[in-house]
Design an enzyme around this catalytic site. Structure first.
Site, short mmCIF file in Angstrom:
data_model
loop_
_atom_site.label_atom_id
_atom_site.label_comp_id
_atom_site.label_asym_id
_atom_site.label_seq_id
_atom_site.Cartn_x
_atom_site.Cartn_y
_atom_site.Cartn_z
N ASN A 31 7.71 1.57 5.44
CA ASN A 31 6.24 1.71 5.45
C ASN A 31 5.80 2.38 6.76
O ASN A 31 6.65 2.70 7.61
CB ASN A 31 5.64 0.30 5.32
CG ASN A 31 5.85 -0.48 6.59
OD1 ASN A 31 6.92 -0.45 7.18
ND2 ASN A 31 4.83 -1.15 7.04
N CYS A 42 4.56 1.63 9.79
CA CYS A 42 4.96 1.24 11.16
C CYS A 42 6.43 0.85 11.27
O CYS A 42 6.90 0.37 12.31
CB CYS A 42 4.04 0.14 11.66
SG CYS A 42 2.32 0.67 11.63
N GLU A 45 8.30 -1.49 9.81
CA GLU A 45 8.82 -2.86 9.69
C GLU A 45 9.29 -3.24 8.29
O GLU A 45 9.94 -4.27 8.14
CB GLU A 45 7.79 -3.88 10.21
CG GLU A 45 6.54 -4.07 9.36
CD GLU A 45 5.43 -3.06 9.68
OE1 GLU A 45 5.73 -2.02 10.28
OE2 GLU A 45 4.28 -3.34 9.32
N1 UDP Z 1 -1.68 -0.35 7.90
C1 UDP Z 1 -2.42 0.65 7.27
N2 UDP Z 1 -3.53 1.17 7.90
C2 UDP Z 1 -3.91 0.76 9.14
C3 UDP Z 1 -3.16 -0.25 9.78
C4 UDP Z 1 -2.05 -0.79 9.13
O1 UDP Z 1 -2.11 1.07 6.17
O2 UDP Z 1 -4.93 1.27 9.68
C5 UDP Z 1 -0.48 -0.93 7.22
C6 UDP Z 1 0.82 -0.29 7.62
O3 UDP Z 1 1.74 -0.32 6.54
C7 UDP Z 1 1.30 -1.20 8.73
C8 UDP Z 1 0.92 -2.54 8.16
O4 UDP Z 1 -0.35 -2.30 7.57
O5 UDP Z 1 2.66 -1.05 8.94
C9 UDP Z 1 0.83 -3.65 9.15
O6 UDP Z 1 0.03 -3.26 10.26
P1 UDP Z 1 -0.66 -4.35 11.20
O7 UDP Z 1 0.28 -5.48 11.39
O8 UDP Z 1 -1.17 -3.65 12.42
O9 UDP Z 1 -1.89 -4.80 10.29
P2 UDP Z 1 -3.00 -5.97 10.44
O10 UDP Z 1 -2.70 -6.94 9.35
O11 UDP Z 1 -2.94 -6.55 11.81
O12 UDP Z 1 -4.29 -5.26 10.19
#
Ligand code: UDP
Length: 532
Positions: free
Chosen positions: A258, A260, A262
Protein backbone atom coordinates in the site's frame (compact mmCIF):
# COMPACT_ATOMS: atom_id res chain seq x y z
CA UNK A 1 -22.03 4.20 32.09
CA UNK A 2 -20.43 5.64 29.01
CA UNK A 3 -17.09 7.28 29.74
CA UNK A 4 -16.21 10.57 28.07
CA UNK A 5 -13.47 10.17 25.46
CA UNK A 6 -10.11 11.62 26.47
CA UNK A 7 -9.58 13.69 23.29
CA UNK A 8 -7.38 16.79 23.63
CA UNK A 9 -8.63 20.17 22.37
CA UNK A 10 -6.55 19.90 19.18
CA UNK A 11 -7.80 16.34 18.60
CA UNK A 12 -11.35 17.70 18.89
CA UNK A 13 -10.48 20.32 16.24
CA UNK A 14 -9.27 17.63 13.86
CA UNK A 15 -12.37 15.56 14.53
CA UNK A 16 -14.62 18.51 13.84
CA UNK A 17 -12.76 19.39 10.63
CA UNK A 18 -12.50 15.93 9.13
CA UNK A 19 -14.15 13.08 11.01
CA UNK A 20 -17.49 14.03 12.50
CA UNK A 21 -20.55 13.58 10.31
CA UNK A 22 -22.11 16.80 9.05
CA UNK A 23 -25.44 18.00 7.73
CA UNK A 24 -25.90 19.55 4.29
CA UNK A 25 -24.73 22.92 5.68
CA UNK A 26 -21.53 21.22 6.82
CA UNK A 27 -22.36 21.59 10.51
CA UNK A 28 -21.32 18.58 12.65
CA UNK A 29 -24.26 16.41 13.63
CA UNK A 30 -22.37 14.33 16.16
CA UNK A 31 -20.00 14.81 19.10
CA UNK A 32 -16.70 12.93 19.45
CA UNK A 33 -18.28 10.46 21.89
CA UNK A 34 -21.12 9.84 19.43
CA UNK A 35 -18.57 9.17 16.71
CA UNK A 36 -16.92 6.50 18.88
CA UNK A 37 -20.32 5.03 19.76
CA UNK A 38 -21.18 4.91 16.07
CA UNK A 39 -17.91 3.12 15.30
CA UNK A 40 -18.16 0.69 18.23
CA UNK A 41 -21.77 -0.29 17.47
CA UNK A 42 -21.22 -0.63 13.75
CA UNK A 43 -18.13 -2.81 14.13
CA UNK A 44 -19.72 -4.95 16.85
CA UNK A 45 -22.58 -5.51 14.40
CA UNK A 46 -20.44 -8.34 13.02
CA UNK A 47 -21.03 -10.33 16.22
CA UNK A 48 -23.51 -13.18 16.10
CA UNK A 49 -26.12 -12.30 18.73
CA UNK A 50 -27.56 -9.11 20.17
CA UNK A 51 -26.01 -9.89 23.55
CA UNK A 52 -22.59 -10.29 21.94
CA UNK A 53 -23.08 -7.08 19.95
CA UNK A 54 -23.80 -5.10 23.14
CA UNK A 55 -20.92 -6.68 24.99
CA UNK A 56 -18.36 -6.01 22.28
CA UNK A 57 -19.67 -2.54 21.42
CA UNK A 58 -18.98 -1.64 25.08
CA UNK A 59 -15.49 -3.12 25.00
CA UNK A 60 -14.65 -1.43 21.69
CA UNK A 61 -15.95 1.92 22.91
CA UNK A 62 -13.96 1.62 26.10
CA UNK A 63 -10.53 1.06 24.47
CA UNK A 64 -11.14 3.89 21.99
CA UNK A 65 -12.49 6.38 24.54
CA UNK A 66 -9.48 5.77 26.79
CA UNK A 67 -7.29 6.34 23.71
CA UNK A 68 -5.70 2.93 24.20
CA UNK A 69 -6.55 1.90 20.66
CA UNK A 70 -7.76 3.61 17.51
CA UNK A 71 -8.58 2.09 14.11
CA UNK A 72 -7.35 3.69 10.87
CA UNK A 73 -9.07 6.88 9.73
CA UNK A 74 -11.54 5.38 7.23
CA UNK A 75 -13.07 3.25 10.02
CA UNK A 76 -13.57 6.33 12.20
CA UNK A 77 -14.96 8.39 9.34
CA UNK A 78 -17.13 5.87 7.54
CA UNK A 79 -18.43 3.34 10.08
CA UNK A 80 -22.20 3.23 9.89
CA UNK A 81 -22.54 4.87 6.51
CA UNK A 82 -25.04 2.91 4.46
CA UNK A 83 -23.91 0.82 1.47
CA UNK A 84 -22.42 1.52 -1.03
CA UNK A 85 -20.53 3.91 1.29
CA UNK A 86 -19.01 2.79 4.54
CA UNK A 87 -15.58 1.70 3.36
CA UNK A 88 -13.37 1.12 6.37
CA UNK A 89 -9.94 -0.06 5.17
CA UNK A 90 -6.92 2.20 4.55
CA UNK A 91 -4.83 -0.11 2.36
CA UNK A 92 -5.40 -1.61 -1.06
CA UNK A 93 -3.27 -3.08 -3.83
CA UNK A 94 -4.29 -3.12 -7.49
CA UNK A 95 -2.78 -5.32 -10.21
CA UNK A 96 -1.77 -3.68 -13.50
CA UNK A 97 -1.76 -5.86 -16.60
CA UNK A 98 0.20 -5.01 -19.74
CA UNK A 99 -2.64 -3.93 -22.01
CA UNK A 100 -4.74 -0.86 -22.55
CA UNK A 101 -7.71 -2.71 -21.03
CA UNK A 102 -5.55 -3.66 -18.04
CA UNK A 103 -4.49 -0.08 -17.45
CA UNK A 104 -8.04 1.28 -17.75
CA UNK A 105 -9.25 -1.40 -15.36
CA UNK A 106 -6.59 -0.45 -12.80
CA UNK A 107 -7.45 3.21 -13.17
CA UNK A 108 -11.14 2.49 -12.61
CA UNK A 109 -10.37 0.53 -9.46
CA UNK A 110 -8.05 3.24 -8.19
CA UNK A 111 -10.66 5.97 -8.60
CA UNK A 112 -13.34 3.96 -6.83
CA UNK A 113 -11.01 3.03 -3.98
CA UNK A 114 -9.85 6.62 -3.52
CA UNK A 115 -13.41 7.85 -3.51
CA UNK A 116 -14.14 5.33 -0.76
CA UNK A 117 -11.28 6.57 1.45
CA UNK A 118 -8.55 4.00 0.78
CA UNK A 119 -4.97 4.33 -0.47
CA UNK A 120 -3.66 2.23 -3.37
CA UNK A 121 -0.41 0.51 -4.29
CA UNK A 122 0.70 -0.76 -7.71
CA UNK A 123 3.61 -2.69 -9.09
CA UNK A 124 3.98 -1.43 -12.67
CA UNK A 125 6.64 -3.95 -13.69
CA UNK A 126 4.38 -5.94 -15.98
CA UNK A 127 4.01 -2.93 -18.30
CA UNK A 128 6.28 -3.07 -21.31
CA UNK A 129 9.00 -0.47 -21.53
CA UNK A 130 8.86 2.88 -23.25
CA UNK A 131 9.33 2.51 -26.98
CA UNK A 132 8.45 -1.22 -27.02
CA UNK A 133 6.26 -2.38 -29.86
CA UNK A 134 2.47 -2.26 -29.60
CA UNK A 135 1.20 -5.06 -31.84
CA UNK A 136 -2.34 -3.89 -32.45
CA UNK A 137 -1.37 -0.44 -33.72
CA UNK A 138 2.22 -0.96 -34.80
CA UNK A 139 2.94 1.96 -32.51
CA UNK A 140 5.29 2.36 -29.57
CA UNK A 141 4.41 1.93 -25.88
CA UNK A 142 4.69 4.92 -23.59
CA UNK A 143 6.02 2.87 -20.68
CA UNK A 144 5.15 2.58 -16.97
CA UNK A 145 6.41 6.01 -15.94
CA UNK A 146 4.20 7.88 -18.35
CA UNK A 147 1.17 5.82 -17.29
CA UNK A 148 1.93 6.70 -13.67
CA UNK A 149 1.23 10.30 -14.62
CA UNK A 150 -2.31 9.23 -15.50
CA UNK A 151 -2.85 7.54 -12.13
CA UNK A 152 -1.43 10.64 -10.46
CA UNK A 153 -3.85 12.95 -12.26
CA UNK A 154 -6.79 10.71 -11.42
CA UNK A 155 -5.81 10.92 -7.74
CA UNK A 156 -5.81 14.68 -7.87
CA UNK A 157 -9.30 14.71 -9.28
CA UNK A 158 -10.90 12.32 -6.79
CA UNK A 159 -11.14 13.52 -3.20
CA UNK A 160 -11.67 10.81 -0.59
CA UNK A 161 -15.24 11.67 0.39
CA UNK A 162 -14.04 15.26 0.76
CA UNK A 163 -11.93 14.21 3.76
CA UNK A 164 -8.49 13.62 2.33
CA UNK A 165 -6.71 12.92 -0.91
CA UNK A 166 -5.86 9.41 -1.96
CA UNK A 167 -2.27 8.27 -1.62
CA UNK A 168 -0.45 5.83 -3.91
CA UNK A 169 2.56 3.59 -3.94
CA UNK A 170 4.20 3.01 -7.32
CA UNK A 171 6.71 0.17 -7.52
CA UNK A 172 8.99 -0.80 -10.37
CA UNK A 173 11.30 -3.78 -10.10
CA UNK A 174 15.03 -3.24 -10.43
CA UNK A 175 15.23 -5.44 -13.54
CA UNK A 176 12.68 -3.42 -15.56
CA UNK A 177 14.27 -1.68 -18.59
CA UNK A 178 12.76 1.69 -17.55
CA UNK A 179 14.15 1.57 -14.03
CA UNK A 180 16.43 4.61 -14.40
CA UNK A 181 13.62 6.73 -15.76
CA UNK A 182 11.52 5.56 -12.80
CA UNK A 183 14.23 6.42 -10.24
CA UNK A 184 14.26 9.98 -11.54
CA UNK A 185 10.55 10.41 -12.28
CA UNK A 186 10.05 12.67 -9.26
CA UNK A 187 13.28 14.66 -9.66
CA UNK A 188 11.43 17.76 -10.69
CA UNK A 189 9.51 19.21 -7.76
CA UNK A 190 5.78 18.99 -8.29
CA UNK A 191 5.73 15.89 -10.51
CA UNK A 192 3.80 12.73 -9.61
CA UNK A 193 3.12 14.29 -6.20
CA UNK A 194 0.43 11.80 -5.16
CA UNK A 195 2.78 8.83 -5.34
CA UNK A 196 5.38 7.42 -3.04
CA UNK A 197 7.69 5.47 -5.31
CA UNK A 198 9.83 2.46 -4.49
CA UNK A 199 12.21 0.26 -6.40
CA UNK A 200 11.50 -3.45 -5.91
CA UNK A 201 14.80 -5.26 -5.32
CA UNK A 202 15.67 -8.91 -4.82
CA UNK A 203 18.28 -10.58 -2.61
CA UNK A 204 20.51 -11.52 -5.54
CA UNK A 205 20.74 -7.85 -6.51
CA UNK A 206 21.83 -6.86 -2.98
CA UNK A 207 24.29 -9.77 -2.91
CA UNK A 208 25.86 -8.58 -6.16
CA UNK A 209 26.09 -5.02 -4.81
CA UNK A 210 28.01 -6.29 -1.82
CA UNK A 211 30.27 -8.72 -3.65
CA UNK A 212 31.20 -6.34 -6.47
CA UNK A 213 31.31 -2.70 -5.36
CA UNK A 214 32.34 -1.66 -8.86
CA UNK A 215 29.67 -3.65 -10.68
CA UNK A 216 26.61 -2.30 -12.48
CA UNK A 217 24.31 -3.30 -9.59
CA UNK A 218 26.35 -1.21 -7.15
CA UNK A 219 26.22 1.72 -9.58
CA UNK A 220 22.44 1.42 -9.86
CA UNK A 221 21.97 1.28 -6.10
CA UNK A 222 24.22 4.34 -5.77
CA UNK A 223 22.00 6.12 -8.27
CA UNK A 224 18.94 5.26 -6.17
CA UNK A 225 20.70 6.43 -3.00
CA UNK A 226 21.76 9.66 -4.67
CA UNK A 227 18.22 10.38 -5.80
CA UNK A 228 16.80 9.56 -2.35
CA UNK A 229 19.47 11.80 -0.79
CA UNK A 230 18.39 14.67 -3.01
CA UNK A 231 14.60 14.24 -3.02
CA UNK A 232 13.52 11.54 -0.57
CA UNK A 233 12.45 9.29 -3.50
CA UNK A 234 12.57 6.49 -4.38
CA UNK A 235 12.33 4.15 -1.43
CA UNK A 236 13.27 0.48 -1.65
CA UNK A 237 11.07 -2.58 -1.22
CA UNK A 238 12.83 -5.87 -0.44
CA UNK A 239 10.62 -8.28 -2.35
CA UNK A 240 12.30 -11.48 -1.15
CA UNK A 241 11.92 -10.44 2.50
CA UNK A 242 8.27 -9.73 1.81
CA UNK A 243 7.75 -13.15 0.26
CA UNK A 244 9.66 -14.93 3.02
CA UNK A 245 7.09 -13.44 5.39
CA UNK A 246 4.16 -14.38 3.18
CA UNK A 247 1.87 -16.72 5.14
CA UNK A 248 -0.08 -17.79 2.02
CA UNK A 249 2.58 -18.63 -0.60
CA UNK A 250 0.03 -21.03 -2.12
CA UNK A 251 -1.83 -17.94 -3.40
CA UNK A 252 1.22 -16.66 -5.28
CA UNK A 253 3.97 -14.06 -4.89
CA UNK A 254 3.47 -10.68 -3.31
CA UNK A 255 4.74 -7.84 -5.49
CA UNK A 256 3.27 -4.66 -4.05
CA UNK A 257 2.43 -2.77 -0.88
CA UNK A 258 0.00 0.00 0.00
CA UNK A 259 1.12 3.69 -0.13
CA UNK A 260 3.23 3.86 3.02
CA UNK A 261 4.72 0.39 2.64
CA UNK A 262 3.29 -1.28 5.74
CA UNK A 263 0.93 -3.69 3.97
CA UNK A 264 2.22 -6.09 1.34
CA UNK A 265 -0.96 -7.35 -0.34
CA UNK A 266 -2.16 -9.27 -3.37
CA UNK A 267 -3.98 -7.45 -6.17
CA UNK A 268 -7.54 -6.65 -5.03
CA UNK A 269 -6.73 -7.29 -1.39
CA UNK A 270 -7.49 -4.70 1.27
CA UNK A 271 -6.30 -4.45 4.83
CA UNK A 272 -7.68 -2.48 7.74
CA UNK A 273 -5.31 -1.22 10.39
CA UNK A 274 -5.46 -0.21 14.01
CA UNK A 275 -2.89 1.01 16.49
CA UNK A 276 -2.39 0.56 20.20
CA UNK A 277 -1.26 3.66 22.06
CA UNK A 278 1.58 2.21 24.13
CA UNK A 279 2.36 5.64 25.62
CA UNK A 280 -0.79 5.11 27.71
CA UNK A 281 0.51 1.89 29.26
CA UNK A 282 2.86 3.02 31.98
CA UNK A 283 1.90 1.87 35.46
CA UNK A 284 4.01 2.89 38.44
CA UNK A 285 7.01 3.67 36.28
CA UNK A 286 6.97 0.33 34.39
CA UNK A 287 5.38 -0.92 31.19
CA UNK A 288 2.04 -2.64 31.80
CA UNK A 289 2.17 -5.86 29.76
CA UNK A 290 -1.10 -7.12 31.19
CA UNK A 291 -2.97 -4.13 29.82
CA UNK A 292 -1.15 -4.48 26.49
CA UNK A 293 -2.27 -8.11 26.23
CA UNK A 294 -5.89 -7.27 27.01
CA UNK A 295 -6.04 -4.39 24.54
CA UNK A 296 -4.33 -6.52 21.86
CA UNK A 297 -7.05 -9.16 22.19
CA UNK A 298 -9.91 -6.65 22.00
CA UNK A 299 -8.27 -4.81 19.10
CA UNK A 300 -7.76 -8.05 17.16
CA UNK A 301 -11.43 -8.91 17.48
CA UNK A 302 -12.32 -5.35 16.49
CA UNK A 303 -10.22 -5.46 13.30
CA UNK A 304 -11.51 -8.91 12.37
CA UNK A 305 -15.08 -7.64 12.79
CA UNK A 306 -14.29 -4.66 10.54
CA UNK A 307 -13.76 -7.11 7.67
CA UNK A 308 -17.34 -8.35 7.98
CA UNK A 309 -19.08 -4.97 8.30
CA UNK A 310 -16.97 -3.24 5.64
CA UNK A 311 -18.61 -2.23 2.37
CA UNK A 312 -15.96 -2.91 -0.24
CA UNK A 313 -15.89 -0.70 -3.32
CA UNK A 314 -15.79 -3.67 -5.74
CA UNK A 315 -17.02 -7.28 -5.57
CA UNK A 316 -13.59 -8.67 -6.49
CA UNK A 317 -12.11 -6.85 -3.50
CA UNK A 318 -14.72 -8.31 -1.14
CA UNK A 319 -13.86 -11.73 -2.51
CA UNK A 320 -10.07 -11.35 -2.21
CA UNK A 321 -10.33 -10.00 1.34
CA UNK A 322 -12.42 -12.93 2.56
CA UNK A 323 -9.79 -15.38 1.36
CA UNK A 324 -7.08 -14.09 3.68
CA UNK A 325 -8.80 -11.76 6.16
CA UNK A 326 -5.66 -9.67 6.64
CA UNK A 327 -5.62 -7.19 9.48
CA UNK A 328 -2.84 -4.96 10.75
CA UNK A 329 -2.54 -4.28 14.46
CA UNK A 330 0.38 -2.10 15.50
CA UNK A 331 1.54 0.58 17.88
CA UNK A 332 1.80 4.32 18.22
CA UNK A 333 3.32 6.47 20.96
CA UNK A 334 6.64 4.59 21.04
CA UNK A 335 8.82 7.71 21.50
CA UNK A 336 6.47 9.05 24.18
CA UNK A 337 6.65 5.73 26.02
CA UNK A 338 10.45 5.82 25.99
CA UNK A 339 10.40 9.39 27.35
CA UNK A 340 8.23 8.32 30.27
CA UNK A 341 10.44 5.36 31.07
CA UNK A 342 13.58 7.54 30.62
CA UNK A 343 14.99 5.14 28.02
CA UNK A 344 16.96 6.64 25.09
CA UNK A 345 15.57 5.68 21.66
CA UNK A 346 18.96 4.45 20.46
CA UNK A 347 19.80 2.13 23.35
CA UNK A 348 19.92 -1.60 23.98
CA UNK A 349 17.17 -1.19 26.54
CA UNK A 350 14.92 0.38 23.91
CA UNK A 351 15.53 -2.44 21.41
CA UNK A 352 14.73 -5.00 24.10
CA UNK A 353 11.56 -3.22 25.15
CA UNK A 354 10.49 -2.92 21.50
CA UNK A 355 11.00 -6.64 21.07
CA UNK A 356 9.04 -7.53 24.21
CA UNK A 357 6.15 -5.24 23.36
CA UNK A 358 5.81 -6.29 19.73
CA UNK A 359 6.21 -9.98 20.63
CA UNK A 360 3.41 -9.65 23.18
CA UNK A 361 1.11 -8.00 20.64
CA UNK A 362 1.88 -10.59 17.98
CA UNK A 363 1.39 -13.53 20.35
CA UNK A 364 -1.87 -12.18 21.74
CA UNK A 365 -3.15 -11.30 18.26
CA UNK A 366 -2.29 -14.77 16.92
CA UNK A 367 -3.90 -16.50 19.91
CA UNK A 368 -7.01 -14.39 19.47
CA UNK A 369 -7.13 -15.24 15.76
CA UNK A 370 -6.92 -18.96 16.57
CA UNK A 371 -9.76 -18.56 19.08
CA UNK A 372 -11.80 -16.52 16.60
CA UNK A 373 -11.21 -19.26 14.07
CA UNK A 374 -12.78 -21.80 16.44
CA UNK A 375 -15.66 -19.47 17.21
CA UNK A 376 -16.41 -18.04 13.78
CA UNK A 377 -14.62 -20.22 11.27
CA UNK A 378 -11.41 -20.25 9.27
CA UNK A 379 -11.26 -19.48 5.53
CA UNK A 380 -10.27 -22.60 3.61
CA UNK A 381 -7.12 -20.91 2.32
CA UNK A 382 -5.91 -20.45 5.92
CA UNK A 383 -6.50 -23.99 7.15
CA UNK A 384 -2.73 -24.60 7.19
CA UNK A 385 -2.30 -21.71 9.62
CA UNK A 386 -5.12 -22.80 11.93
CA UNK A 387 -6.27 -19.23 12.42
CA UNK A 388 -8.80 -16.80 11.00
CA UNK A 389 -6.40 -14.17 9.67
CA UNK A 390 -3.40 -14.59 7.36
CA UNK A 391 -1.70 -11.60 8.97
CA UNK A 392 -2.34 -9.79 12.22
CA UNK A 393 0.37 -7.25 12.92
CA UNK A 394 1.59 -4.21 11.03
CA UNK A 395 3.12 -0.83 11.94
CA UNK A 396 1.28 2.04 10.29
CA UNK A 397 2.49 5.63 10.11
CA UNK A 398 -0.52 6.75 12.23
CA UNK A 399 -0.24 10.19 10.63
CA UNK A 400 -3.60 11.39 11.90
CA UNK A 401 -4.73 8.92 14.51
CA UNK A 402 -1.63 9.65 16.62
CA UNK A 403 -2.75 13.30 16.66
CA UNK A 404 -6.18 12.12 17.78
CA UNK A 405 -4.63 9.99 20.52
CA UNK A 406 -2.23 12.83 21.37
CA UNK A 407 0.86 10.64 21.17
CA UNK A 408 3.98 10.36 19.02
CA UNK A 409 3.49 8.71 15.60
CA UNK A 410 4.06 4.99 15.07
CA UNK A 411 7.53 3.92 16.13
CA UNK A 412 9.18 7.18 15.06
CA UNK A 413 11.33 9.27 17.33
CA UNK A 414 10.00 12.78 17.79
CA UNK A 415 10.86 15.14 14.96
CA UNK A 416 11.30 17.96 17.46
CA UNK A 417 10.56 18.49 21.15
CA UNK A 418 8.77 21.72 20.31
CA UNK A 419 7.17 22.36 16.97
CA UNK A 420 4.49 24.10 15.04
CA UNK A 421 2.34 22.12 12.69
CA UNK A 422 0.65 23.63 9.68
CA UNK A 423 -2.69 21.98 9.14
CA UNK A 424 -4.88 22.54 6.11
CA UNK A 425 -8.58 22.33 6.88
CA UNK A 426 -11.24 21.10 4.48
CA UNK A 427 -12.09 24.67 3.45
CA UNK A 428 -8.44 25.20 2.44
CA UNK A 429 -7.53 27.57 5.29
CA UNK A 430 -4.38 26.82 7.24
CA UNK A 431 -4.06 26.64 11.02
CA UNK A 432 -0.77 26.73 12.86
CA UNK A 433 -0.63 24.52 15.94
CA UNK A 434 2.18 25.06 18.47
CA UNK A 435 3.15 22.14 20.64
CA UNK A 436 5.75 21.25 23.27
CA UNK A 437 6.07 17.56 24.05
CA UNK A 438 4.36 17.13 27.39
CA UNK A 439 6.81 14.56 28.78
CA UNK A 440 9.67 16.88 27.93
CA UNK A 441 7.89 19.79 29.56
CA UNK A 442 7.19 17.71 32.66
CA UNK A 443 10.80 16.50 32.88
CA UNK A 444 12.03 20.08 32.59
CA UNK A 445 9.81 21.02 35.53
CA UNK A 446 11.09 18.07 37.55
CA UNK A 447 14.63 19.36 36.98
CA UNK A 448 16.26 16.14 35.74
CA UNK A 449 20.06 16.25 35.44
CA UNK A 450 21.27 17.80 32.17
CA UNK A 451 22.92 14.55 30.90
CA UNK A 452 19.70 12.58 31.43
CA UNK A 453 17.68 15.23 29.62
CA UNK A 454 20.11 15.17 26.70
CA UNK A 455 20.35 11.40 26.46
CA UNK A 456 16.64 10.59 26.88
CA UNK A 457 14.94 13.41 25.00
CA UNK A 458 16.46 12.68 21.61
CA UNK A 459 14.83 13.60 18.32
CA UNK A 460 15.00 11.94 14.90
CA UNK A 461 18.13 13.80 13.90
CA UNK A 462 19.94 12.92 17.14
CA UNK A 463 19.37 9.25 16.35
CA UNK A 464 21.94 7.80 13.93
CA UNK A 465 20.70 6.34 10.64
CA UNK A 466 21.76 2.88 11.76
CA UNK A 467 19.77 3.18 15.00
CA UNK A 468 16.69 4.16 12.98
CA UNK A 469 17.12 1.08 10.83
CA UNK A 470 17.82 -1.23 13.76
CA UNK A 471 14.65 -0.09 15.49
CA UNK A 472 12.68 -0.82 12.32
CA UNK A 473 14.33 -4.24 12.14
CA UNK A 474 13.44 -5.10 15.74
CA UNK A 475 9.77 -4.22 15.24
CA UNK A 476 9.74 -6.07 11.92
CA UNK A 477 10.73 -9.31 13.62
CA UNK A 478 7.29 -9.51 15.26
CA UNK A 479 5.30 -7.91 12.49
CA UNK A 480 3.43 -10.14 10.03
CA UNK A 481 2.97 -7.38 7.47
CA UNK A 482 5.55 -4.59 7.34
CA UNK A 483 6.74 -1.54 9.24
CA UNK A 484 6.21 2.01 8.06
CA UNK A 485 9.29 4.00 9.05
CA UNK A 486 11.17 6.98 7.71
CA UNK A 487 14.88 7.04 8.34
CA UNK A 488 15.22 10.77 8.96
CA UNK A 489 18.69 12.03 8.11
CA UNK A 490 20.43 15.26 8.88
CA UNK A 491 20.95 17.71 6.04
CA UNK A 492 24.74 17.14 6.26
CA UNK A 493 24.56 13.36 5.77
CA UNK A 494 26.24 11.77 2.76
CA UNK A 495 25.02 9.50 -0.04
CA UNK A 496 27.20 6.81 1.54
CA UNK A 497 25.12 7.09 4.75
CA UNK A 498 22.05 6.32 2.64
CA UNK A 499 23.77 3.34 1.01
CA UNK A 500 24.86 2.03 4.41
CA UNK A 501 21.28 2.32 5.64
CA UNK A 502 20.07 0.28 2.64
CA UNK A 503 22.52 -2.53 3.29
CA UNK A 504 21.77 -2.59 7.00
CA UNK A 505 18.01 -2.61 6.37
CA UNK A 506 18.38 -5.55 4.01
CA UNK A 507 20.59 -7.46 6.51
CA UNK A 508 18.19 -6.72 9.39
CA UNK A 509 15.33 -8.31 7.45
CA UNK A 510 13.39 -5.08 6.90
CA UNK A 511 10.80 -5.28 4.13
CA UNK A 512 11.63 -1.87 2.78
CA UNK A 513 13.37 1.38 3.54
CA UNK A 514 12.54 5.03 3.09
CA UNK A 515 14.98 7.80 3.87
CA UNK A 516 14.35 11.49 4.13
CA UNK A 517 17.15 14.02 4.36
CA UNK A 518 16.18 17.19 6.16
CA UNK A 519 15.45 20.08 3.80
CA UNK A 520 15.68 17.95 0.66
CA UNK A 521 12.21 18.83 -0.60
CA UNK A 522 10.80 22.29 -1.02
CA UNK A 523 7.87 21.72 1.32
CA UNK A 524 7.72 19.74 4.54
CA UNK A 525 4.67 19.00 6.63
CA UNK A 526 6.50 19.55 9.90
CA UNK A 527 8.73 22.48 10.76
CA UNK A 528 11.04 22.68 13.71
CA UNK A 529 10.81 25.67 16.03
CA UNK A 530 13.95 27.26 14.66
CA UNK A 531 12.57 27.03 11.09
CA UNK A 532 9.58 29.26 11.80
N1 UDP B 1 -3.71 6.84 3.53
C1 UDP B 1 -4.33 7.41 2.42
N2 UDP B 1 -4.39 8.78 2.31
C2 UDP B 1 -3.85 9.60 3.26
C3 UDP B 1 -3.23 9.02 4.38
C4 UDP B 1 -3.18 7.63 4.49
O1 UDP B 1 -4.81 6.72 1.54
O2 UDP B 1 -3.93 10.86 3.12
C5 UDP B 1 -3.65 5.34 3.66
C6 UDP B 1 -2.36 4.74 3.16
O3 UDP B 1 -2.59 3.45 2.64
C7 UDP B 1 -1.53 4.66 4.42
C8 UDP B 1 -2.59 4.22 5.41
O4 UDP B 1 -3.73 4.99 5.03
O5 UDP B 1 -0.50 3.75 4.27
C9 UDP B 1 -2.27 4.45 6.84
O6 UDP B 1 -1.83 5.79 7.04
P1 UDP B 1 -1.90 6.47 8.48
O7 UDP B 1 -1.52 5.46 9.51
O8 UDP B 1 -1.11 7.74 8.43
O9 UDP B 1 -3.45 6.81 8.58
P2 UDP B 1 -4.38 7.37 9.78
O10 UDP B 1 -5.28 6.25 10.15
O11 UDP B 1 -3.52 7.86 10.90
O12 UDP B 1 -5.14 8.49 9.14
Amino acid sequence: MIIKPAFSPSAKDILRDRYLWRDENRNPIEKPEQMLERVAKHVAGAESSLAMQYKWADEFYDVMAKLLFLPNSPTLMNSGRPAPHGQLAACFVIGVEDSMEGICEALRKQMLIHKSGGGTGFNFSKLRSEGAKVNSTNGRASGPVSFMGLFDKATETVQQGGMRRGANMGILNIDHPDIRKFIHCKDKDGTITNFNISVGVFDDFMEKVNSDPRGEEAALLAEIADSAWRTGDPGIIFLDAINRGNTTPNLGELTSTNPCGESPLYPNEACNLGSINIAKMVKEGAFDYELLGEVSAVATRFLDDVIDVNHYPLPEIAEAVKLTRKIGLGVMGWADLLFQLRIPYDSKEAYELAENIMRTIQQRAHETSVALGKEKGIPETLAHLGRRNATLTCIAPTGTIALLANCSSGIEPLFALEHTRVRTQTDGTKVIMKQVNRYYEQAQKEGLPEEVMKRVFVTSHDVSPSAHVRMQGVFQRYTDLAVSKTVNLRHECSVQDVLDAYTLAWREGCKGITVYRDGSKSSQVLYRKEDE
